[in-house]
Enzyme design. Structure first.
Site, PDB file in Angstrom:
ATOM      1  N   LYS A  75     -22.593  -8.102  84.166  1.00  0.00           N
ATOM      2  CA  LYS A  75     -22.812  -6.764  83.639  1.00  0.00           C
ATOM      3  C   LYS A  75     -21.643  -6.389  82.747  1.00  0.00           C
ATOM      4  CE  LYS A  75     -23.479  -1.992  85.134  1.00  0.00           C
ATOM      5  NZ  LYS A  75     -23.599  -1.107  86.304  1.00  0.00           N
ATOM      6  N   LYS A 102     -26.968  -7.970  81.855  1.00  0.00           N
ATOM      7  CA  LYS A 102     -27.187  -6.585  81.440  1.00  0.00           C
ATOM      8  C   LYS A 102     -26.076  -6.151  80.523  1.00  0.00           C
ATOM      9  CE  LYS A 102     -27.045  -2.046  83.414  1.00  0.00           C
ATOM     10  NZ  LYS A 102     -26.661  -1.264  84.555  1.00  0.00           N
TER      11      LYS A 102
HETATM   12  C1  PBG Z   1     -24.427   2.068  87.487  1.00  0.00           C
HETATM   13  C2  PBG Z   1     -25.500   1.596  86.576  1.00  0.00           C
HETATM   14  C3  PBG Z   1     -25.537   1.752  85.190  1.00  0.00           C
HETATM   15  C4  PBG Z   1     -26.778   1.281  84.768  1.00  0.00           C
HETATM   16  C5  PBG Z   1     -27.456   0.819  85.891  1.00  0.00           C
HETATM   17  N1  PBG Z   1     -26.639   1.010  87.006  1.00  0.00           N
HETATM   18  C6  PBG Z   1     -24.592   2.376  84.250  1.00  0.00           C
HETATM   19  C7  PBG Z   1     -23.164   2.039  84.267  1.00  0.00           C
HETATM   20  O1  PBG Z   1     -22.713   0.997  84.738  1.00  0.00           O
HETATM   21  O2  PBG Z   1     -22.436   2.905  83.775  1.00  0.00           O
HETATM   22  C8  PBG Z   1     -27.253   1.296  83.333  1.00  0.00           C
HETATM   23  C9  PBG Z   1     -28.712   1.208  83.103  1.00  0.00           C
HETATM   24  C10 PBG Z   1     -29.172   1.624  81.749  1.00  0.00           C
HETATM   25  O3  PBG Z   1     -28.378   1.938  80.829  1.00  0.00           O
HETATM   26  O4  PBG Z   1     -30.384   1.637  81.562  1.00  0.00           O
HETATM   27  N2  PBG Z   1     -23.775   1.107  88.231  1.00  0.00           N
HETATM   28 ZN    ZN Z   2     -22.088   2.178  89.310  1.00  0.00          ZN
END
Ligand code: PBG
Ligand code: ZN
Length: 309
Positions: free
Chosen positions: A180, A233
């Site tokens: 991520k 992601k």
């Molecule tokens: C939080 C989380 C995020 C997303 C999913 N879980 C955002 C982040 O890490 O700030 C993003 C999903 C999206 O942008 O559609 N852990």
């Molecule tokens: Zn988070």
């Protein structure tokens, strides 16, 4: 003939729909930057889940908005917390629908970080693991089929697996947000989930978008710790990583077509600048071609309808 030789196929069953649930009843708060999506009370979320099931989607992914936030994010592991209540309600109506829960602290903590902080405001990796494990077990107790940790703390997959097994949840699967990136594409989501960090950013635990080899290594670590499925992601700026992680691990792989990616298509379509249907189907097919088995996308319901006709 083109149908006969097509290499990549997109099905409703490959797609997972993210949903935002909140306390209350009969309420729906549209999310301006994720058109077509809203924060929904549980009764309305059950109705949306019914649409997901009727469309033949692979499943839903639940995010919760707590009633209150605190330093540790305690509603996240409360058995009467928003996600726990929503999972029970959805599973009662739709026992066959696959329910995935996002396991993280950021929407529940007053500071908005994905782990707990020390006095200097630094994220404490190891102290966060215990809380994340509690969240996963309580989601599993509520009936989640798959728990998906998105926090990016080191060692959380192993910690969650151990805690789930000890609680008798050997059959609950782990979908790790294994690679991520610290990404600006999460902007609309953070508005939806009210989960922006109040100070600092997430670069101490999320990945640098410039690093490919490290990105693969992160996923391999989660696989070694016992993840059943992995995730890359965001999706579109990282299709090379999708390809590399699939090749390196062979595990079922999800790609998260995140909020900012969806918002850009919606905004351009609203202006009449692009053909939304064609662009979405081309995009989703490309993510599959790169190597993703599963696509988490806000376009899942629309795409399923387009694929039907
Ligand atoms: C939080 C989380 C995020 C997303 C999913 N879980 C955002 C982040 O890490 O700030 C993003 C999903 C999206 O942008 O559609 N852990
Ligand atoms: Zn988070």
């Amino acid at each position: 003939m083109r149908d006969l030789v097509r290499e990549t196929h997109l099905h409703a069953a490959d797609m997972v729909l993210p949903m935002f649930v909140m306390h209350g009843s009969a309420s729906r708060e549209p999310i301006a930057s994720i058109p077509g999506h809203a924060r929904m009370s549980i009764d309305l979320a059950v109705a949306e889940a019914e649409r997901a099931a009727a469309a033949g989607l692979g499943g839903i992914l639940l995010f919760g908005l707590p009633a209150t936030k605190d330093d540790e994010g305690s509603e996240a592991w409360d058995d009467e917390g928003i996600v726990q209540l929503a999972v029970r309600a959805i599973k009662e109506r739709l026992p066959e629908l696959l329910v995935i829960t996002d396991v993280c602290l950021c929407a529940y903590t007053s500071h908005g970080h994905c782990g707990v902080l020390d006095a200097d405001g630094r994220v404490r990796n190891d102290d966060s693991l215990e809380l994340l494990a509690r969240i996963a077990v309580s989601h599993a107790n509520a009936g989640a089929d798959i728990v998906a940790p998105s926090d990016m703390m080191d060692g959380r997959v192993g910690a969650l697996r151990t805690a789930l097994d000890e609680a008798g949840h050997e059959d609950v699967a782990l979908l790790a947000y294994s690679t991520k990136f610290a990404s600006a594409y999460y902007g609309p989501f953070r508005e939806a989930a009210d989960s922006s960090p109040s100070s600092g950013d997430r670069r101490s635990y999320q990945m640098d978008s410039a690093n490919g080899s490290e990105a693969v290594r992160e996923s391999v670590l989660d696989a070694d710790e016992g993840a059943d499925m992995l995730m890359v992601k965001p999706a579109l700026s990282y299709l090379d990583i999708v390809h590399r992680v699939k090749a390196a691990t062979g595990l079922p792989l999800a790609a998260y077509n995140v909020s900012g990616e969806y918002a850009m298509v919606k905004a351009a379509a609203e202006r009449g600048w692009i053909d939304e249907r064609a662009i979405q189907l081309e995009t989703l097919t490309s993510i599959r071609r790169a190597g993703a088995d599963i696509i988490i996308t806000y376009a899942a319901l629309e795409a399923a309808a387009w694929l039907r006709d």
